[in-house]
Motif scaffolding. Structure first.
Motif, PDB file in Angstrom:
ATOM      1  N   GLN A 182      -1.842   4.153   8.227  1.00  0.00           N
ATOM      2  CA  GLN A 182      -0.575   4.336   7.524  1.00  0.00           C
ATOM      3  C   GLN A 182       0.177   3.010   7.407  1.00  0.00           C
ATOM      4  O   GLN A 182       0.769   2.701   6.367  1.00  0.00           O
ATOM      5  CB  GLN A 182       0.312   5.362   8.235  1.00  0.00           C
ATOM      6  CG  GLN A 182       1.564   5.683   7.427  1.00  0.00           C
ATOM      7  CD  GLN A 182       2.616   6.446   8.202  1.00  0.00           C
ATOM      8  OE1 GLN A 182       3.078   5.991   9.247  1.00  0.00           O
ATOM      9  NE2 GLN A 182       3.003   7.615   7.701  1.00  0.00           N
ATOM     10  N   LYS A 183       0.144   2.221   8.474  1.00  0.00           N
ATOM     11  CA  LYS A 183       0.806   0.910   8.441  1.00  0.00           C
ATOM     12  C   LYS A 183       0.242   0.048   7.324  1.00  0.00           C
ATOM     13  O   LYS A 183       0.989  -0.582   6.565  1.00  0.00           O
ATOM     14  CB  LYS A 183       0.634   0.206   9.790  1.00  0.00           C
ATOM     15  CG  LYS A 183       1.291  -1.171   9.845  1.00  0.00           C
ATOM     16  CD  LYS A 183       1.084  -1.828  11.204  1.00  0.00           C
ATOM     17  CE  LYS A 183       1.724  -3.218  11.239  1.00  0.00           C
ATOM     18  NZ  LYS A 183       1.545  -3.867  12.567  1.00  0.00           N
ATOM     19  N   GLU A 188       0.788  -2.286   1.951  1.00  0.00           N
ATOM     20  CA  GLU A 188       0.223  -2.489   0.614  1.00  0.00           C
ATOM     21  C   GLU A 188       1.243  -2.129  -0.461  1.00  0.00           C
ATOM     22  O   GLU A 188       1.341  -2.813  -1.491  1.00  0.00           O
ATOM     23  CB  GLU A 188      -1.036  -1.643   0.451  1.00  0.00           C
ATOM     24  CG  GLU A 188      -1.765  -1.858  -0.871  1.00  0.00           C
ATOM     25  CD  GLU A 188      -3.016  -1.006  -0.994  1.00  0.00           C
ATOM     26  OE1 GLU A 188      -3.752  -1.202  -1.979  1.00  0.00           O
ATOM     27  OE2 GLU A 188      -3.238  -0.137  -0.136  1.00  0.00           O
ATOM     28  N   ARG A 189       2.006  -1.083  -0.218  1.00  0.00           N
ATOM     29  CA  ARG A 189       3.036  -0.701  -1.185  1.00  0.00           C
ATOM     30  C   ARG A 189       4.122  -1.768  -1.283  1.00  0.00           C
ATOM     31  O   ARG A 189       4.675  -2.008  -2.365  1.00  0.00           O
ATOM     32  CB  ARG A 189       3.652   0.639  -0.785  1.00  0.00           C
ATOM     33  CG  ARG A 189       2.716   1.821  -0.980  1.00  0.00           C
ATOM     34  CD  ARG A 189       3.361   3.132  -0.589  1.00  0.00           C
ATOM     35  NE  ARG A 189       2.433   4.259  -0.801  1.00  0.00           N
ATOM     36  CZ  ARG A 189       2.745   5.530  -0.596  1.00  0.00           C
ATOM     37  NH1 ARG A 189       3.960   5.849  -0.168  1.00  0.00           N
ATOM     38  NH2 ARG A 189       1.844   6.467  -0.813  1.00  0.00           N
ATOM     39  N   LEU A 190       4.427  -2.403  -0.186  1.00  0.00           N
ATOM     40  CA  LEU A 190       5.426  -3.471  -0.210  1.00  0.00           C
ATOM     41  C   LEU A 190       4.891  -4.718  -0.911  1.00  0.00           C
ATOM     42  O   LEU A 190       5.615  -5.391  -1.639  1.00  0.00           O
ATOM     43  CB  LEU A 190       5.836  -3.832   1.218  1.00  0.00           C
ATOM     44  CG  LEU A 190       6.823  -2.894   1.928  1.00  0.00           C
ATOM     45  CD1 LEU A 190       6.989  -3.330   3.373  1.00  0.00           C
ATOM     46  CD2 LEU A 190       8.171  -2.889   1.220  1.00  0.00           C
ATOM     47  N   ASP A 191       3.611  -5.005  -0.702  1.00  0.00           N
ATOM     48  CA  ASP A 191       3.032  -6.255  -1.212  1.00  0.00           C
ATOM     49  C   ASP A 191       2.642  -6.191  -2.682  1.00  0.00           C
ATOM     50  O   ASP A 191       2.653  -7.212  -3.366  1.00  0.00           O
ATOM     51  CB  ASP A 191       1.793  -6.632  -0.385  1.00  0.00           C
ATOM     52  CG  ASP A 191       2.136  -6.945   1.064  1.00  0.00           C
ATOM     53  OD1 ASP A 191       3.320  -7.222   1.345  1.00  0.00           O
ATOM     54  OD2 ASP A 191       1.220  -6.896   1.915  1.00  0.00           O
ATOM     55  N   PHE A 199       7.125   3.091  -2.509  1.00  0.00           N
ATOM     56  CA  PHE A 199       7.684   2.860  -1.177  1.00  0.00           C
ATOM     57  C   PHE A 199       9.059   3.495  -1.046  1.00  0.00           C
ATOM     58  O   PHE A 199       9.925   3.334  -1.904  1.00  0.00           O
ATOM     59  CB  PHE A 199       7.778   1.363  -0.886  1.00  0.00           C
ATOM     60  CG  PHE A 199       8.295   1.055   0.495  1.00  0.00           C
ATOM     61  CD1 PHE A 199       7.453   1.159   1.590  1.00  0.00           C
ATOM     62  CD2 PHE A 199       9.624   0.689   0.698  1.00  0.00           C
ATOM     63  CE1 PHE A 199       7.926   0.887   2.874  1.00  0.00           C
ATOM     64  CE2 PHE A 199      10.091   0.418   1.964  1.00  0.00           C
ATOM     65  CZ  PHE A 199       9.245   0.513   3.066  1.00  0.00           C
ATOM     66  N   ASN A 200       9.228   4.214   0.028  1.00  0.00           N
ATOM     67  CA  ASN A 200      10.510   4.852   0.337  1.00  0.00           C
ATOM     68  C   ASN A 200      10.941   4.383   1.715  1.00  0.00           C
ATOM     69  O   ASN A 200      10.247   4.641   2.704  1.00  0.00           O
ATOM     70  CB  ASN A 200      10.358   6.375   0.313  1.00  0.00           C
ATOM     71  CG  ASN A 200      11.656   7.103   0.612  1.00  0.00           C
ATOM     72  OD1 ASN A 200      12.669   6.483   0.937  1.00  0.00           O
ATOM     73  ND2 ASN A 200      11.636   8.418   0.504  1.00  0.00           N
ATOM     74  N   PRO A 201      12.067   3.670   1.809  1.00  0.00           N
ATOM     75  CA  PRO A 201      12.511   3.196   3.127  1.00  0.00           C
ATOM     76  C   PRO A 201      12.610   4.319   4.161  1.00  0.00           C
ATOM     77  O   PRO A 201      12.432   4.079   5.362  1.00  0.00           O
ATOM     78  CB  PRO A 201      13.893   2.599   2.829  1.00  0.00           C
ATOM     79  CG  PRO A 201      13.807   2.181   1.396  1.00  0.00           C
ATOM     80  CD  PRO A 201      12.969   3.232   0.727  1.00  0.00           C
TER      81      PRO A 201
END
Length: 274
Positions: A182-183, A188-191, A199-201
């Motif tokens: 999951q990490k 990957e979604r951030l990058d 991405f959902n905070p």
């Protein structure tokens, strides 16, 4: 081939009444699918076979199949739908993603919106998240009193039994990923600029509750895997294994349902098309 499919089902299915410890289920298990490229080709073939069987189910028009997908954030619910049902004709498939309930939905019982989304006869319905949110996030975040949460397990079982008794076959898949996987997927979604919209905070807040969610899943699996609507714990760290396992079980289930094209009362030779 039949024995191999049955072995997979036996391994992944949660037996009714069995205690569940997710640590005993390897999210990276690929023992049933050794070669990645060969497996992907096989999954594509299964997807085409699912399409053929779904066409027969639609023509028959008397039964339905409900596929429930549950998993933590990034577990791959959307990817499963694309990978397993991408070849299936859209006329006979419905996908419903359950988010936070609306004001109107909150004014009804928690199963009201779920029943309305169940597949009609002749179709395959796919739930991206489901009524199980009410015993997962509801339990972890204490959105309802413990007594109410406890009542819901039996209520859900009764609800699903009613669906089965009235013609809907139910398959429930828990997409089991590791915290490390999951990490990687969140990073990957951030990058990736093309994936940042996913991405959902708030996912990071849920990640802090990882152990609580694992506990809630274990209770859910133990309490709600029934003979009429069993749960399957799908190793989902490897996307190609996840898709192959689910496609295999869906295809085997449709094959067992054996939908048939309806017989016509007239004879084709009695008609001439000019």
């Amino acid at each position: 081939m039949a024995d191999r499919v049955q072995d997979l089902i036996e391994k992944l299915q949660v037996k009714p009444g069995a205690k569940v410890k997710l640590k005993d289920h390897d999210p990276r298990d690929k023992s049933h699918f050794k070669d990645e490229e060969e497996t992907k080709v096989g999954t594509a073939a299964l997807a085409r076979e699912i399409d053929v069987l779904q066409d027969r189910l639609y023509a028959e028009g008397s039964r339905a199949l409900l596929v429930v997908l549950q998993g933590t954030d990034t577990a791959g619910k959307d990817g499963t739908i694309r990978g397993v049902f991408n070849a299936t004709g859209p006329l006979g498939v419905s996908v419903h993603a359950f988010g936070a309930p609306s004001t109107l939905e909150l004014e009804h019982d928690y199963l009201w919106r779920v029943h309305a989304a169940c597949p009609r006869r002749g179709t395959i319905g796919i739930f991206n998240r489901s009524h199980y949110e009410d015993v997962l996030i509801g339990r972890v975040k204490k959105l309802a009193p413990e007594k109410i949460i406890e009542q819901r397990y039996d209520q859900i079982n009764d609800f699903e039994k009613m669906l089965v008794e009235t013609g809907t076959t139910i398959l429930k898949f828990m997409l089991h990923i590791s915290k490390d996987e999951q990490k990687e997927r969140l990073q990957e979604r951030l990058d990736d600029p093309e994936k940042r919209w996913k991405f959902n905070p708030g996912d990071l807040e849920d990640r802090k509750l990882w152990d609580d969610y694992q506990d809630a899943y274990e209770v859910m699996l133990a309490r709600c895997s029934t003979s009429w609507a069993p749960w399957y714990v799908i190793p989902a760290d490897r996307k190609w294994v996840r898709n192959a396992a689910i496609a295999t079980i869906v295809r085997a289930t449709l094959d067992e349902m054996d939908p048939q094209y309806p017989k016509v009362s007239w004879k084709p030779r009695d008609f001439e098309i000019e």
